[in-house]
Write an enzyme that holds these catalytic residues in place. Structure first.
Site, PDB file in Angstrom:
ATOM      1  N   ASP A   1      41.002  37.614  45.178  1.00 44.35           N
ATOM      2  CA  ASP A   1      40.836  38.382  46.426  1.00 44.35           C
ATOM      3  C   ASP A   1      39.935  39.603  46.191  1.00 44.35           C
ATOM      4  O   ASP A   1      40.253  40.456  45.368  1.00 44.35           O
ATOM      5  CB  ASP A   1      42.211  38.865  46.929  1.00 44.35           C
ATOM      6  CG  ASP A   1      43.102  37.715  47.378  1.00 44.35           C
ATOM      7  OD1 ASP A   1      42.657  36.921  48.204  1.00 44.35           O
ATOM      8  OD2 ASP A   1      44.246  37.628  46.896  1.00 44.35           O
TER       9      ASP A   1
ATOM     10  N   ASP B   1      39.255  37.884  39.088  1.00 42.46           N
ATOM     11  CA  ASP B   1      40.249  38.114  40.120  1.00 42.46           C
ATOM     12  C   ASP B   1      39.763  37.303  41.328  1.00 42.46           C
ATOM     13  O   ASP B   1      38.570  36.999  41.431  1.00 42.46           O
ATOM     14  CB  ASP B   1      40.303  39.611  40.425  1.00 42.46           C
ATOM     15  CG  ASP B   1      41.130  39.915  41.645  1.00 42.46           C
ATOM     16  OD1 ASP B   1      42.250  39.396  41.727  1.00 42.46           O
ATOM     17  OD2 ASP B   1      40.650  40.668  42.515  1.00 42.46           O
TER      18      ASP B   1
ATOM     19  N   GLU C   1      37.105  42.484  38.274  1.00 38.13           N
ATOM     20  CA  GLU C   1      38.111  43.018  39.201  1.00 38.13           C
ATOM     21  C   GLU C   1      37.514  43.900  40.292  1.00 38.13           C
ATOM     22  O   GLU C   1      36.483  44.535  40.086  1.00 38.13           O
ATOM     23  CB  GLU C   1      39.092  43.887  38.406  1.00 38.13           C
ATOM     24  CG  GLU C   1      40.340  43.167  37.965  1.00 38.13           C
ATOM     25  CD  GLU C   1      41.253  42.793  39.120  1.00 38.13           C
ATOM     26  OE1 GLU C   1      41.065  43.288  40.243  1.00 38.13           O
ATOM     27  OE2 GLU C   1      42.163  41.981  38.897  1.00 38.13           O
TER      28      GLU C   1
HETATM   29  C1  BG6 Z   1      46.227  39.959  45.434  1.00 35.41           C
HETATM   30  C2  BG6 Z   1      45.843  40.843  46.602  1.00 35.41           C
HETATM   31  O1  BG6 Z   1      45.152  39.177  45.040  1.00 35.41           O
HETATM   32  O2  BG6 Z   1      47.317  39.100  45.805  1.00 35.41           O
HETATM   33  C3  BG6 Z   1      47.060  41.618  47.082  1.00 35.41           C
HETATM   34  O3  BG6 Z   1      44.824  41.746  46.201  1.00 35.41           O
HETATM   35  C4  BG6 Z   1      48.189  40.643  47.426  1.00 35.41           C
HETATM   36  O4  BG6 Z   1      46.717  42.407  48.189  1.00 35.41           O
HETATM   37  C5  BG6 Z   1      48.503  39.787  46.214  1.00 35.41           C
HETATM   38  O5  BG6 Z   1      49.363  41.354  47.815  1.00 35.41           O
HETATM   39  C6  BG6 Z   1      49.600  38.755  46.482  1.00 35.41           C
HETATM   40  O6  BG6 Z   1      49.133  37.816  47.410  1.00 35.41           O
HETATM   41  P1  BG6 Z   1      49.981  36.657  48.052  1.00 35.41           P
HETATM   42  O7  BG6 Z   1      48.931  35.731  48.589  1.00 35.41           O
HETATM   43  O8  BG6 Z   1      50.804  36.028  46.978  1.00 35.41           O
HETATM   44  O9  BG6 Z   1      50.834  37.265  49.108  1.00 35.41           O
HETATM   45 MG    MG Z   2      41.287  41.774  44.040  1.00 36.45          MG
END
Ligand code: BG6
Ligand code: MG
Length: 211
Positions: free
Chosen positions: A9, A7, A167
């Site tokens: 973020d 993953d 994750e």
């Molecule tokens: C995930 C995050 O990786 O990406 C979420 O943990 C986020 O919090 C999701 O909403 C979507 O992200 P983005 O950058 O497409 O708005």
């Molecule tokens: Mg994450």
């Protein structure tokens, strides 16, 4: 196991606070209560699904078009904040673990719900590092659906049972489990009842994954 799907973020880089600040601005602008606890529920969840969670506390019903505009506003703010991240935000631990796993012969991939994945990877200097990048721009259903990880496995030409998913989100471990993947979970993801390996930090992968 042949491959590891990370993953992004909360595992490779730490964008949580930027998501929080951007969503907070949107929530404040429409008078909806938003705090860190609500933000925790957005981990791993797509942008539109996150907005639906935030709007649970709204008295007003928003049309699809209005929601699209709010999500776009949030993303504009978020991308402005992302401009501040750089290769300095790639921790030594993450760098060392990726390098060591690569040296041990594992294929490495990203499996992220974020549509900003490519931009973030570029900012932290990992644009060309992974054998496959599966992200929010390529899928119809976000975690806890396994689609993003199944896509990564397909790109790597591996079966789910040959891959470990790493994750930090409960939704992510759930997705890994539903897709038939092994999983390593950090933070709250370590508490999911189907997590294969609860870990404390990323470097614990070097104990789990054989040399
Ligand atoms: C995930 C995050 O990786 O990406 C979420 O943990 C986020 O919090 C999701 O909403 C979507 O992200 P983005 O950058 O497409 O708005
Ligand atoms: Mg994450």
């Amino acid at each position: 196991m042949n491959a590891i799907i990370f993953d992004l973020d909360g595992v490779i880089c730490f964008t949580d606070h930027y998501h929080f600040l951007a969503w907070k601005q949107i929530a404040d602008s429409i008078g909806v209560y938003f705090d860190e606890q609500v933000n925790d529920r957005l981990r791993g969840v797509s942008r539109m699904d996150s907005l639906d969670i935030i709007l649970e506390k709204s008295k007003i019903e928003y049309s699809l078009e209005e929601k699209r505009i709010l999500a776009e506003e949030k993303n504009k703010r978020y991308v402005q904040l992302l401009n501040h991240i750089s290769t300095a935000d790639l921790s030594d631990e993450v760098k060392d673990v990726l390098q060591e796993l690569c040296k041990r012969g594992y294929k490495l991939a990203i499996g992220s719900s974020s549509k900003n994945t490519k931009y973030i990877l570029k900012q932290i200097g990992l644009e060309h590092y992974f054998d496959a990048v599966s992200d929010g721009t390529m899928i119809k259903k976000s975690k806890p659906d396994p689609e993003v990880f199944l896509k990564a496995a397909e790109m790597l030409q591996e079966r789910p049972e040959s891959c470990l998913v790493v994750e930090d989100a409960l939704a992510g471990v759930e997705a890994a489990w539903r897709g038939g993947f092994f999983s390593a979970g950090m933070g709250e993801a370590a508490t999911h009842k189907h997590v294969t390996f609860p870990i404390k930090r990323l470097s614990d992968l070097l104990i789990i994954m054989k040399e």
